[in-house]
Design a protein around this motif. Sequence first.
Motif, PDB file in Angstrom:
ATOM      1  N   UNK A  25     -25.394  14.533 -13.483  1.00  0.00           N
ATOM      2  CA  UNK A  25     -24.429  15.609 -13.707  1.00  0.00           C
ATOM      3  C   UNK A  25     -25.117  16.927 -14.051  1.00  0.00           C
ATOM      4  N   UNK A 271     -15.919  23.975 -22.408  1.00  0.00           N
ATOM      5  CA  UNK A 271     -16.242  23.022 -23.472  1.00  0.00           C
ATOM      6  C   UNK A 271     -15.366  23.251 -24.700  1.00  0.00           C
TER       7      UNK A 271
ATOM      8  N   UNK B 173     -18.357  13.236 -21.851  1.00  0.00           N
ATOM      9  CA  UNK B 173     -17.151  13.783 -21.241  1.00  0.00           C
ATOM     10  C   UNK B 173     -17.299  15.294 -21.066  1.00  0.00           C
ATOM     11  N   UNK B 174     -17.986  15.927 -22.003  1.00  0.00           N
ATOM     12  CA  UNK B 174     -18.231  17.362 -21.882  1.00  0.00           C
ATOM     13  C   UNK B 174     -19.147  17.644 -20.692  1.00  0.00           C
ATOM     14  N   UNK B 175     -20.189  16.809 -20.540  1.00  0.00           N
ATOM     15  CA  UNK B 175     -21.133  17.005 -19.431  1.00  0.00           C
ATOM     16  C   UNK B 175     -20.427  16.865 -18.084  1.00  0.00           C
ATOM     17  N   UNK B 176     -19.390  15.997 -18.062  1.00  0.00           N
ATOM     18  CA  UNK B 176     -18.654  15.795 -16.813  1.00  0.00           C
ATOM     19  C   UNK B 176     -17.989  17.071 -16.333  1.00  0.00           C
ATOM     20  N   UNK B 177     -17.647  17.952 -17.292  1.00  0.00           N
ATOM     21  CA  UNK B 177     -16.946  19.169 -16.897  1.00  0.00           C
ATOM     22  C   UNK B 177     -17.881  20.234 -16.326  1.00  0.00           C
ATOM     23  N   UNK B 178     -19.201  20.052 -16.509  1.00  0.00           N
ATOM     24  CA  UNK B 178     -20.133  21.088 -16.061  1.00  0.00           C
ATOM     25  C   UNK B 178     -20.091  21.290 -14.538  1.00  0.00           C
ATOM     26  N   UNK B 179     -20.299  20.239 -13.730  1.00  0.00           N
ATOM     27  CA  UNK B 179     -20.245  20.481 -12.282  1.00  0.00           C
ATOM     28  C   UNK B 179     -18.892  21.033 -11.840  1.00  0.00           C
ATOM     29  N   UNK B 180     -17.837  20.579 -12.499  1.00  0.00           N
ATOM     30  CA  UNK B 180     -16.505  21.059 -12.134  1.00  0.00           C
ATOM     31  C   UNK B 180     -16.387  22.557 -12.393  1.00  0.00           C
ATOM     32  N   UNK B 181     -17.018  23.039 -13.489  1.00  0.00           N
ATOM     33  CA  UNK B 181     -16.862  24.433 -13.886  1.00  0.00           C
ATOM     34  C   UNK B 181     -17.752  25.380 -13.092  1.00  0.00           C
ATOM     35  N   UNK B 182     -18.766  24.860 -12.429  1.00  0.00           N
ATOM     36  CA  UNK B 182     -19.654  25.726 -11.647  1.00  0.00           C
ATOM     37  C   UNK B 182     -18.902  26.222 -10.411  1.00  0.00           C
ATOM     38  N   UNK B 240     -16.813  14.584 -10.869  1.00  0.00           N
ATOM     39  CA  UNK B 240     -16.268  14.684 -12.223  1.00  0.00           C
ATOM     40  C   UNK B 240     -14.739  14.794 -12.242  1.00  0.00           C
ATOM     41  N   UNK B 241     -14.184  15.561 -11.297  1.00  0.00           N
ATOM     42  CA  UNK B 241     -12.730  15.713 -11.234  1.00  0.00           C
ATOM     43  C   UNK B 241     -12.066  14.361 -10.993  1.00  0.00           C
ATOM     44  N   UNK B 244     -12.326  12.236 -14.074  1.00  0.00           N
ATOM     45  CA  UNK B 244     -11.380  12.627 -15.127  1.00  0.00           C
ATOM     46  C   UNK B 244      -9.984  12.078 -14.839  1.00  0.00           C
TER      47      UNK B 244
END
Lengths: 288, 357
Positions: A25, A271, B173-182, B240-241, B244
């Motif tokens: 990730x 976050x 779970x926070x790390x999962x949002x990183x690729x989604x947010x890029x 990641x999406x 989730x």
Amino acid sequence: MSQSMVKLVNRVIFWIIVGFIMLYLLFPFYWAVNSSLKSENQLMMTPTTFIPRDPVTKEFSPTLDNYRAVFQSDQFVRGLRNSAIVASATTLLSLAIGSFTAFALGKLRFRGKASALYIVLSMTMFPQVTILPGLYAVITGLGLTAIPGMILSYLIFTLPFTVWVLTSFFRELPMELMQAAQVDGATSLQTFRLILLPLTAPALVTAGLLAFIAAWNEYLFALTFTAIEPTSRTVPVAIALFPALVARQEPFGEIMAAAVVVTIPIVVLVLIFQRRIIAGLTAGAIKG
Amino acid sequence: MLKKNASSKLLQREQRLAYFLLLPTFVVLVVVALYPLGLVFVTSFTDRTFASPREPNYVGLNNYTQLLGMTIRELPPLIDEATGLQIVDPKTGEPLYERPLRILPREPRRYREVAQFSFFGKRYVLGATDPDFVKAVWDTLVFTVISVLLETILGLGIALVVNSSFKGRGLMRAAMLVPWAVITVVSARMWQWMLAPTRVGVINVIFQRLGLGDGNIAFLTQPEWQLPSIIMVDVWKTTPFMALLLLAGLQVIPGELYEAARVDGAGPVRQFISITMPLLMPTMAVALVFRTLDALRVFDVFQVMLAQSRYSMASYNYYQLIGNRAMGKASAIGVIIFIFIFIFAVLYIRMLGVETD
């Protein structure tokens, strides 16, 4: 093998999987940070290095030159400003328009509600590329320049989504609240403004964040509408068309610095609000 | 009687208010979606040029037949006149056939080769009047099927891991949002650099250390690597999406079910097959169709990473409109994409079901 050995092995395998997923990730983002701290020479080293190293002494030697260059680039700084304007305006507009509609769909009784919901839901799946030529004609027909043009056209994906998320939140608010207000003589609109809207503040934050991120992300319309107006380019267009100083050689150090600069604020935002965002993303995906 | 009258009046007022509140949304949707859609539909029957004052002509279904025109022809083997046998390539040992160029029809439209294939010992060629579009549709479908499949499998794996309680679960779970947010364009650029064609690119270095390739794989220019590379980028960005959504689905499965299964002596595999999978199915179906619709519309990754060397349906549409200024043709492509998406969207809405109360 004894029971405790099996447990230990399972534990180790589990943590290896966790480590692997985390690496998967986060690695590309790490790589962007790593590359953004390298000079042109360091970027061209073969094999590539996992931290910025001096080409001769092999010592750790990062540089901030790329960041300096990025913040001196007119196109990038203007892109940040344009993106901020477009994304904020789109978000505010879709929240303002969307919350009225969501209130009607979530709490009022009227004929044709099911079809209205179907239309909104189907709009969330609308293929934007289909209407590209038509939308371009509408924007020029209305005499809009690129920035207002983008704000208006981004509503096509932010508005249905906002309505959808807010409707599901409104629906969950207890009906008794409304009835109590009506008994006290409040009109429906007063009930909405004074009682329901403050209660849905968390939902507004969720929907707003998702709308903002979607607008911040948009590339196709931005690329098309700013084609003849380069000063209106947004961040994605600026990064996709990053000017090369040396002919035919793409300045990847600077591109990676720009990538890091635009990603960090969004990641921080995401976050902070992660619970809200997850709730918003999964709204409607789970039945019951 | 009086009471009923009053309540129906109230209902009427409520209804009027509702329509009034719906109005702005529907006005916006008409202006930015339905009206442009109508325009595109009309334009697709003309030869209008983009950003040109020239009056367009009505050309009927011409754009559609041009885009979708396909034919399959048999390629006769090349016969050596001296021996009467099929000529074999002296280098590769492959039997030779007539060149497609000579077989495919030229009138009334010129057909060009898309692909060749063998069937029951005979050689055929698939020709199309617009081979780029046919390839774009095919590539988009391949991209959609493979990336959605991979995302589902990986997403399910990640969701299952995050669903079990362990220290650092919140972090993950926070790390999962990183690729989604890029930003998608940014992720395409990041991967473009990682996929650089020499050992300045980290993927080439890793591949070489694993004994794959010589460290000089041109991921984005060699045709056989293009789609896998694009799929890799998309899978990173959207898994990641998927995870989730599936995680949310896992969390609503009541824990007592697992409790009961354990008492009955069911192992983890059995629990997964008999409890997790069936109960996760509705969420998974929704996630699948949702992702499929998104993947069919793919534009950013193709446009940034492959530009004009290979197209998705959307990037071919963009190219025809802006690069070629063929507005009529671009509109016809748009309508075709719309029909594709529409079919899937109907499926999606059926699955989701709209609750009105």
